[in-house]
Design a protein around this motif. Structure first.
Motif, PDB file in Angstrom:
ATOM      1  N   TYR A  88       0.868  -1.163   0.000  1.00  0.00           N
ATOM      2  CA  TYR A  88       0.000   0.000   0.000  1.00  0.00           C
ATOM      3  C   TYR A  88       0.910   1.219   0.000  1.00  0.00           C
ATOM      4  N   LEU A  89       0.519   2.254  -0.711  1.00  0.00           N
ATOM      5  CA  LEU A  89       1.315   3.474  -0.698  1.00  0.00           C
ATOM      6  C   LEU A  89       0.495   4.598  -0.091  1.00  0.00           C
ATOM      7  N   VAL A  90       1.104   5.327   0.832  1.00  0.00           N
ATOM      8  CA  VAL A  90       0.415   6.449   1.478  1.00  0.00           C
ATOM      9  C   VAL A  90       1.342   7.657   1.406  1.00  0.00           C
TER      10      VAL A  90
ATOM     11  N   PRO B  37       5.595  -9.299   1.156  1.00  0.00           N
ATOM     12  CA  PRO B  37       4.791  -8.235   1.774  1.00  0.00           C
ATOM     13  C   PRO B  37       3.296  -8.397   1.486  1.00  0.00           C
ATOM     14  N   ASN B  38       2.503  -8.150   2.497  1.00  0.00           N
ATOM     15  CA  ASN B  38       1.037  -8.155   2.388  1.00  0.00           C
ATOM     16  C   ASN B  38       0.437  -9.490   1.940  1.00  0.00           C
ATOM     17  N   PRO B  88      -0.767   5.026   9.368  1.00  0.00           N
ATOM     18  CA  PRO B  88      -1.098   4.219   8.181  1.00  0.00           C
ATOM     19  C   PRO B  88      -0.922   2.710   8.373  1.00  0.00           C
ATOM     20  N   ILE B 135       7.463   1.439   5.514  1.00  0.00           N
ATOM     21  CA  ILE B 135       8.785   1.514   4.899  1.00  0.00           C
ATOM     22  C   ILE B 135       8.923   2.897   4.275  1.00  0.00           C
ATOM     23  N   HIS B 136       9.862   3.682   4.822  1.00  0.00           N
ATOM     24  CA  HIS B 136       9.929   5.088   4.402  1.00  0.00           C
ATOM     25  C   HIS B 136      10.977   5.333   3.319  1.00  0.00           C
ATOM     26  N   LYS B 138      11.603   3.516   0.490  1.00  0.00           N
ATOM     27  CA  LYS B 138      11.412   2.899  -0.817  1.00  0.00           C
ATOM     28  C   LYS B 138      11.069   3.953  -1.882  1.00  0.00           C
ATOM     29  N   TYR B 142       6.193   8.574  -1.100  1.00  0.00           N
ATOM     30  CA  TYR B 142       5.265   7.675  -0.417  1.00  0.00           C
ATOM     31  C   TYR B 142       5.933   6.918   0.717  1.00  0.00           C
ATOM     32  N   SER B 143       5.148   6.525   1.663  1.00  0.00           N
ATOM     33  CA  SER B 143       5.556   5.482   2.585  1.00  0.00           C
ATOM     34  C   SER B 143       4.861   4.215   2.124  1.00  0.00           C
ATOM     35  N   ALA B 144       5.593   3.107   2.112  1.00  0.00           N
ATOM     36  CA  ALA B 144       5.009   1.841   1.680  1.00  0.00           C
ATOM     37  C   ALA B 144       4.596   1.061   2.922  1.00  0.00           C
ATOM     38  N   ILE B 145       3.433   0.434   2.872  1.00  0.00           N
ATOM     39  CA  ILE B 145       2.895  -0.245   4.051  1.00  0.00           C
ATOM     40  C   ILE B 145       2.804  -1.758   3.808  1.00  0.00           C
ATOM     41  N   ASP B 146       3.355  -2.500   4.753  1.00  0.00           N
ATOM     42  CA  ASP B 146       3.261  -3.962   4.731  1.00  0.00           C
ATOM     43  C   ASP B 146       2.482  -4.382   5.974  1.00  0.00           C
ATOM     44  N   LEU B 147       1.343  -5.007   5.775  1.00  0.00           N
ATOM     45  CA  LEU B 147       0.486  -5.356   6.923  1.00  0.00           C
ATOM     46  C   LEU B 147       0.681  -6.797   7.418  1.00  0.00           C
TER      47      LEU B 147
END
Lengths: 95, 481
Positions: A88-90, B37-38, B88, B135-136, B138, B142-147
């Motif tokens: 996901y990108l935020v 990721p995810n 996020p 992840i800031h 990458k 954007y910040s990339a989010i891995d849940l």
């Protein structure tokens, strides 16, 4: 108990609500009416009553530690406004 | 005069322990580390509406087990609460945690430092779900989010602010680490974040009762860094206070490269999280039966092992401590002891001596050893029965590693068995006596140290294969004739 304008602004920030400046007074007033209603509840003497987690009699279900679900990666990433193939990108969050 | 004559530190620790369950705390999704990721995100973990959390039984059990291991109260009812904040990597907008009714209540542990023993009280330990990972680096914008990590089960262990220097904090952290790894409730992998710590550090003038304003240092995941980070932070605060400035209550991040802490964000007041009981879940009754079932799983901790090794198995204290404090080595040692007829003391000496040296030389650990515990025990038995000396055993051990064969087979094939035939030994010793007349005269004139010289000569001739006990006996007889 009542809340003032400053407290309302604080609560709005915590809830990430953007309340227009001109509505702050009005919302403070109506919230204070709600607070007045809640005040009535405080009139009950609860000193000897244990806090109740829930009004239900039922017991919480507990599940065994088993993996019962599989990856939904593609479907979930597709729900996002911005994503690459993995994430996901935020908007950048930097601390 | 040191600054510590004027100031004292007060440290409290919050330790996050990731529980080694298969699935997440509230969903049936796999909870392992390192997946793509995810790829391990259920609808619940992603915070989709209409999903409901259902607690993982194993997580409850592990938390109870921890409570028992720190002599804590386990209240009869436990309640989950929502901790609300926006970030996020927290899709629901709240973290399911516990507030008023944590699963583990007051407990304590005893820590040991150079200054002696000290009891540190544990305020509570509660169950909660972990957040995802941001992840800031990458992307620029954007910040990339891995849940994947979102929803994995943690217990947060909160200590009282009772540690008064960084060494005590490290000792406390190590003791908790030992407990959770021995309990088998955490894999203990520091690099993967299975065990991480936040330190609340404040300073106050010596003798003052009230606590100073504290700063929280986040995410310390190494024993080395925590000591440096705490010392650094305390000195930073003292410097500010001595300059007449104030400490701001805030969260700071330790930068190991620069050996300094920097501000992350002003700590929101606890109330700002607006905790309230999670309406998606009912309170959970923790019955005596559940607690007693976990008591059965309590392992022997290192301190108890050391005592047993010394008192029951008759192992030397130093050896006992080294073995007992290494969970894998202790398991190997105990398995070998059960397999072998050899004294546990020989087992301990051989394990820490020849066997550890071999593992070091091969760059392997006891879990990756090519020699399993059965083969190892077989070799111990041969040594204990006098079949070979420890010196020969060392070369047999190397052969075992390379060939994968059992000790007995190697000894037989290479003719490494000890010379225990007394007529053969007799002949050998007489030869040595005949070859060294002046040394014999020296010995007979009262220089008893010469005895070892003869032993050395015999061992040299037999390449260490002469049975040492028999050789000593025979040599004594022959020299004193």
């Amino acid at each position: 108990m009542s809340i003032n304008r400053k407290e309302l602004e604080e609560i709005a920030t915590l809830a990430q609500l953007d309340i227009p400046e001109q509505q702050l007074g009005e919302i403070t007033a109506s919230l204070n009416q709600v607070m007045a209603m809640i005040e009535h509840i405080n009139e009950a003497d609860t000193a000897a009553v244990k806090p109740m987690g829930t009004p239900h009699e039922a017991q919480q279900l507990i599940r065994p530690d088993a993996v019962t679900d599989c990856s939904h990666k593609k479907d979930l990433l597709a729900l996002s406004a911005h994503a690459d193939e993995d994430h996901y990108l935020v908007p950048k969050v930097i601390e | 005069m040191s600054i510590w004559d004027r100031w004292e530190m007060v440290i409290g620790l919050e330790i996050h322990v990731r529980l080694a369950t298969n699935s997440k705390l509230f969903s049936g999704m796999k909870a392992s580390y390192g997946a793509s990721p995810n790829s391990q995100v259920s609808f619940l973990d992603a915070g989709l509406p209409g999903t409901l959390p259902v607690i993982n039984q194993k997580a409850l059990e592990y938390a109870i087990r921890f409570g028992l291991a720190v002599d804590a109260e386990i209240p009869p009812v436990t309640v989950f609460a929502r901790k609300n904040y926006f970030y996020p990597d927290l899709p629901k907008g709240y973290q399911i945690s516990q507030m008023d009714d944590p699963i583990v209540g007051k407990g304590h542990i005893v820590i040991k430092t150079d200054e002696g023993e000290k009891t540190v009280e544990i305020t509570r330990a509660h169950l909660e779900e972990d957040a995802g990972k941001s992840i800031h680096d990458k992307y620029d914008r954007y910040s990339a989010i891995d849940l994947n990590r979102a929803g994995t089960p943690l217990i947060e262990v909160v200590s009282e602010p009772q540690m008064s220097n960084a060494k005590e904090a490290v000792a406390y952290m190590r003791e908790i680490y030992t407990r959770v790894t021995h309990l088998g409730i955490c894999d203990g992998n520091l690099q993967e974040g299975s065990f991480r710590c936040d330190a609340n550090v404040s300073v106050r003038p010596k003798g003052q009762k009230e606590l100073g304003t504290r700063a929280e240092i986040k995410n310390l995941n190494s024993f080395r860094f925590i000591e440096k980070a705490i010392n650094h932070e305390a000195k930073r605060q003292i410097k500010l206070l001595e300059a007449g400035e104030k400490i701001i209550q805030e969260t700071r991040l330790y930068d190991a490269d620069k050996d300094q802490t920097r501000s992350m964000r002003s700590k929101e007041n606890a109330n700002d999280y607006r905790y309230f009981p999670d309406p998606d879940q009912l309170p959970i009754a923790i019955t005596d039966a559940m607690i007693e079932a976990q008591r059965e799983h309590l392992p022997e901790f290192p301190e108890q092992k050391i005592q047993r090794y010394i008192n029951v198995l008759k192992v030397k204290a130093d050896d006992a401590a080294i073995i007992a404090n290494d969970i894998q080595m202790a398991a190997f040692f105990e398995a070998a002891d059960a397999q072998s007829k050899a004294d546990a003391d020989l087992n301990a000496k051989f394990l820490l001596g020849e066997f550890s040296a071999l593992l070091n030389a091969k760059g392997e650990s006891i879990t990756t050893s090519k020699i399993d515990v059965v083969s190892y025990a077989g070799l111990l038995d041969v040594v204990a029965a006098g079949g070979i000396s420890r010196k020969v055993a060392k070369t047999v051990l190397e052969d075992m590693w390379d060939s994968g064969e059992a000790a007995a087979a190697i000894i037989k094939a290479k003719g490494l068995g000890q010379i225990s035939d007394s007529s053969a030994l007799n002949e050998l010793i007489n030869q040595v006596i005949a070859d060294n007349p002046s040394q014999v005269a020296d010995y007979r004139a009262g220089n008893e140290k010469m005895f070892n010289y003869f032993i050395g000569q015999i061992m040299k001739k037999t390449k260490g294969q002469a049975n040492p006990v028999q050789t000593k006996q025979l040599l004594e007889e022959l020299l004193n004739e």
